[in-house]
Design an enzyme around this catalytic site. Sequence first.
Site, PDB file in Angstrom:
ATOM      1  N   LYS A 182      -8.549 -26.434 -14.579  1.00  0.00           N
ATOM      2  CA  LYS A 182      -7.383 -25.929 -15.297  1.00  0.00           C
ATOM      3  C   LYS A 182      -7.378 -26.336 -16.769  1.00  0.00           C
ATOM      4  CE  LYS A 182      -4.373 -29.655 -13.744  1.00  0.00           C
ATOM      5  NZ  LYS A 182      -4.202 -30.420 -14.992  1.00  0.00           N
ATOM      6  N   THR A 183      -7.863 -27.526 -17.065  1.00  0.00           N
ATOM      7  CA  THR A 183      -7.931 -27.940 -18.465  1.00  0.00           C
ATOM      8  C   THR A 183      -8.837 -26.988 -19.233  1.00  0.00           C
ATOM      9  OG1 THR A 183      -7.738 -30.202 -17.678  1.00  0.00           O
ATOM     10  CG2 THR A 183      -8.287 -29.903 -19.990  1.00  0.00           C
TER      11      THR A 183
ATOM     12  N   GLU B 167       0.648 -29.194 -16.115  1.00  0.00           N
ATOM     13  CA  GLU B 167       1.387 -30.030 -15.157  1.00  0.00           C
ATOM     14  C   GLU B 167       2.839 -29.581 -15.024  1.00  0.00           C
ATOM     15  OE1 GLU B 167      -0.384 -32.018 -13.488  1.00  0.00           O
ATOM     16  OE2 GLU B 167      -1.921 -32.964 -14.748  1.00  0.00           O
TER      17      GLU B 167
ATOM     18  N   GLN C 168       0.411 -31.806  -6.485  1.00  0.00           N
ATOM     19  CA  GLN C 168       0.225 -32.963  -7.363  1.00  0.00           C
ATOM     20  C   GLN C 168       1.526 -33.353  -8.059  1.00  0.00           C
ATOM     21  OE1 GLN C 168      -3.658 -33.315  -9.480  1.00  0.00           O
ATOM     22  NE2 GLN C 168      -3.942 -31.205  -8.817  1.00  0.00           N
TER      23      GLN C 168
ATOM     24  N   ARG D  30      -9.521 -37.503  -7.296  1.00  0.00           N
ATOM     25  CA  ARG D  30     -10.114 -37.955  -8.553  1.00  0.00           C
ATOM     26  C   ARG D  30     -11.604 -38.180  -8.397  1.00  0.00           C
ATOM     27  NH1 ARG D  30      -7.235 -35.580 -11.192  1.00  0.00           N
ATOM     28  NH2 ARG D  30      -6.509 -34.883  -9.184  1.00  0.00           N
TER      29      ARG D  30
END
Length: 660
Positions: A29-30, A214, A244, A591
Site C-alpha cells: 500500500k505504501t 491507515e 490492523q 511484520r
Amino acid sequence: MSSMNAPQREAVMYTQGPLLVLAGAGSGKTRVITEKIAHLIASGQREAKHIAAITFTNKAAKEMRERVAKRVKGDAAEGLTISTFHALGLRFLQQEAARAGLKRGFSVFDSDDQMGIVKDLLPAGTKNDVLERLRGLVSRAKNEALTPEQAAELAKSAVEREAAKLYEKYQARLAAFNAVDFDDLIRLPVLMLEADADFAAAWRERIRYLLVDECQDTNGAQYRLLKQLAGPRGAFTCVGDDDQSIYAWRGAQPENLELLGSDYPNLKVVKLEQNYRCASRILRLANTLIANNPHANPKTLWSDQREGEKIKVWRCENNEHEADRVAAEIDYLNKAKEIPFADFAILFRGNHQSRALEKSLQMLRIPYHLTGGTAFLDRAEVKDALGWLRLIANPEDDAAFLRAITTPARGIGGTSLARLAELAQQHHMPMDRAARQLSILKQLQPRIAAAVSEFTGIVDRLRDEAESVAAPALVRSLVERSGMLDALRAQTKDKAGFERRRANLEELADWFDGPKSAIGDLAAQMALLTHADRGEPGNAVRLMSLHGSKGLEFRAVFLVGLEDGTLPHEASMEEGRLEEERRLLYVGITRAKEHLVLSHSLEAKRWGDTLRLQPSRFLAELPQGDLARDGADPEAEAESKKARGRAHLAAMAALFDKPK
DNA sequence: GGTGAGCTTCTTTAC
DNA sequence: GAAGCTCACC
C-alpha cells in the site's frame, strides 16, 4: 509501475472520484500511495503543492517523502505535503492562528501538561485513576470534535457529565496559556472549516488532492477533517485495513471505512489481497488467527512466496530467560546466516518489557535501537530545555514558566510560586508578566522577589537572542545561561551520567537544525515528534512496541511475552476487548518476512512476588501444524539448549574483554 | 520556607 | 524500576 499487479495499478490510476483501497498487510500500500503521488504529478493532474498525503507517524511521513523524492524528477515534488494529521493541523493553526484565537508562538501541550491542568482544576488529593479517567473522557470528547455543551448533552453517566464540565474549564485554562493540546490540532481546524464554507473552499484550493494512509485508525475528528479537506467532490484516496485497527483506545473508529461508502455514494473500492512480504506459513498463521474476529467484508490475503520454516514457539522460565534466548538466537542468526542486525525486530506489548531484552542484548554486545517509552523526549533535561523554549516563544505559557523557573532550582519554592500564580490570576495576567510587575514583586519576600527578577532577566536576554540567532545556537545558549548545565553537573554523581545528559541536550539542539522557521513554531513542532522519530538507528536490532511496529517489516521478528495478561493485556481481557488485542498480534505476525519466533514465560515477577503465567490464549488459535513448540519437538528443544549454551559462552567471552 | 533523601505508588498502547 | 509524594533537615 509496470511491476504492479492489476488492482495496485487501478488504485494508482483512478483519480476520477473518491477511492478507498482496502489493503491487506504487506500488499504494497505504501508503494501504491507513492506511485499515485508520482502519477498525479507526472500526468499533470495536480501540482505537488496541491497534494497532501497523511501518514500515521512522522517517521512514516519521512520515509514516504524520501520514496517520492526518488520517484519524481527534479524539483517536481517541491511543495508536496506529507505529514501526520496532527502535523497538518499544527501547520493549519500556525497559518490561521489569529482566526483560531491564538497568538503567534502558541504552545502545544503534551499529555503531561494536560494532566497538570486537570489536576489543578480538580480538588487536591483526587486519586490518580480518577484524574486519568476524566482526562481521558475530555480527550475522547475532543477526539469527536464535540463542544463542551455537546459533550454535556451526550453524557450518559455522572462521570461523563463531570468530564463535560471539566472540559469547559480546561479549555478556558488552555486559552489563558495561549496553548492548544494534541486533540485541538485536529478539533480546531475541523470546527473552523465547518463553520465557514468560503474558508473551507479556500483551503480546498490549496489541498486539491488528499491521500490518507491507515484510514482505519482515524478518529471522528480526523474523519471530519478529511471530509472538509476532500470536499463534496471527494478528491481523495483512502487506504486502510480493518484487521490492523489497533487504536480504538484513543478514539479511532474503524467503521470510518464503511462510513466513506455512505458519505460518498460514488466511492470506488479496490482491494489489495496479494501479500508480497511474508513467507506463506507466516501468512497462514496470521490469516488463521484473524479469522477468529468477525468480519463485515472478508478478504482473502494470499501469497505466492515460499512456504518458509516452522514458527518457533518458546516456553521460557521467566522474562530474563526469554530475553537471553532471544539475544542468543539473534547472535546465532547474525553469525550463521549473516542476517544484519537491522533486519531483526523484537516486539512487545508494553514498553517496560524492553528492559530485560536490553540487558541480554548488551551482554552479547548486540547493537540495538529502542523506540518508544520513556525515551528521549521524556527525559527530564530535554523537557526542561523545551519548557524554556516554550516560555521564550510564548510568554503566556504558565506551564512552561513553572518548569523553567524551577530548573535549575533558584530558591523559589512551591509556596512562593503558588503565591505568584494567585497574584497573576488576580491581575488577569500570565505569570511571566506578573513576575515583572513591581507591585506584585513587592508582595513576595524580598529574597524571592530578587530571585524572580534574576530569572525574568535571563528570559529577557534569551528572548533578545532568539531574534537574531539560529535555533540550535539558542538551545545551547539557553542551556548555559539558565544554569541548567551547571546544575546538571553538580547533580550527577558520575561523570558518565552528566555526559549522557549533556549529549541529550546537544542532540536536542541538533534537532532544530532543520529549515529556518521561527523558534516558537519549532517549539510547537517538537511536541509532535514521536519517540519513534528519533535519530538514525543504523545497523541495530529494533526494539519496539507492537503499536510502534505498524507499517514496518523485518526479515526476522521475535514476539515476546505471549501470555494471558500481557497479550491479550489484562485490562482488555477484563473488558472483553479481545478483538483489538488479536489484531495487535496479527500486526506483529505480519511484520515478519522470513523468521518468526513467538515466546512466552511461565513466571513473572510483579512487584515483589512471583506469579504463574498462562500462555496467551491466542497461541491456541494458531494452526498447530505450523508451530515448532518447545518440548513438543525434541529437535527444537535440543536447538534451544544449544542456543542457551552459546549465549552463556558469548556472555562469558563478553565479560572477559569488557572495555574499560 | 526550600531542598533533598527516602518512601510509596503504579505499569498498555501514542499523536 | 521510575516518578510522585512526605518528611526531616537546612
